[in-house]
Design an enzyme around this catalytic site. Sequence first.
Site, mmCIF file in Angstrom:
data_model
loop_
_atom_site.group_PDB
_atom_site.id
_atom_site.type_symbol
_atom_site.label_atom_id
_atom_site.label_comp_id
_atom_site.label_asym_id
_atom_site.label_seq_id
_atom_site.Cartn_x
_atom_site.Cartn_y
_atom_site.Cartn_z
ATOM 1 N N LYS A 106 -3.668 8.270 3.622
ATOM 2 C CA LYS A 106 -4.974 7.943 4.216
ATOM 3 C C LYS A 106 -5.004 8.255 5.708
ATOM 4 O O LYS A 106 -6.050 8.623 6.251
ATOM 5 C CB LYS A 106 -5.315 6.472 3.978
ATOM 6 C CG LYS A 106 -5.578 6.113 2.523
ATOM 7 C CD LYS A 106 -6.800 6.819 1.969
ATOM 8 C CE LYS A 106 -7.168 6.272 0.586
ATOM 9 N NZ LYS A 106 -8.315 6.981 -0.019
ATOM 10 N N TYR B 41 0.837 -1.209 0.000
ATOM 11 C CA TYR B 41 0.000 0.000 0.000
ATOM 12 C C TYR B 41 0.871 1.258 0.000
ATOM 13 O O TYR B 41 0.460 2.316 -0.480
ATOM 14 C CB TYR B 41 -0.946 -0.017 1.199
ATOM 15 C CG TYR B 41 -2.150 0.880 1.023
ATOM 16 C CD1 TYR B 41 -2.977 0.749 -0.090
ATOM 17 C CD2 TYR B 41 -2.457 1.862 1.955
ATOM 18 C CE1 TYR B 41 -4.078 1.564 -0.259
ATOM 19 C CE2 TYR B 41 -3.556 2.685 1.802
ATOM 20 C CZ TYR B 41 -4.362 2.527 0.694
ATOM 21 O OH TYR B 41 -5.471 3.347 0.528
#
Length: 266
Positions: free
Chosen positions: A174, A167
Amino acid sequence: MDATVKPYLNVPTLSLKGKKGLVIGIANDQSIAYGCALHCRANGAELAITYLNDKADKWVRPLAEGLDASIVMPCDVREEGQLEAVFAEIEKQWGKLDFVIHSIAFANREDLHGRVTDCSRDGFMLAMDVSCHSFMRCAKLAEPLMTDGGCLITVSFYGGRKVVEHYNVMGPVKAALEASTKYMAAELGPKGIRVVALSPGPLKTRAASGIDRFDELMEAAAAKAPTHHLADIDDCGSFAAYLVSDQAKSVTGTTLFIDGGYHIVG
């Protein structure tokens, strides 16, 4: 109580009739944003829908027309003035806004596939601008139109809280998005404006296809989740429709997981 009285008849059912909302982030019919738009429209909301650029127009416009969208406009948040033009058109046509669903994220491929340690300054700033700061810009533009309160929703992922392999730079981005959600909820709450982040588990969307070995991530998440299955765009959409309704008037400042319990497993 009189046996003929049915108290449940006075309990409101979910209805978005009369509500007007903006949905940003539809790329195709597999997008989380499309699932949200579909369920909001099914419950009576009137929609404004954006598409990224001319190339995306041919995919998004038929979906917008199928949803009877009143406003369909281009919106690339990297382009000066495009987001502002969308809100200006909403003010012109509607004069108000009840909700915004923000479901966009971007990072350069080399930054997304590389180590966080190696992420370029420009690449990090671009990822933060598109994926996080654009939500803050939406809130600022929506605030004067939400005279009766409203709801701002964005989309996060578990990788913003824990390290998820592959990720990479989107994890810190995020994390910033979720923190921004909390602070804006505190600031806008007195005006009746709620701010919430949805956090689905991995979904096979166009945006997710840019993450390295994403199919493996999906398989691992499904195996690990207590339900042993992943959420889909309908799960996200039905939850979003509830959140923008008046029945969720006390829900704000939080990240809500739609991942089959994946986030609770160590």
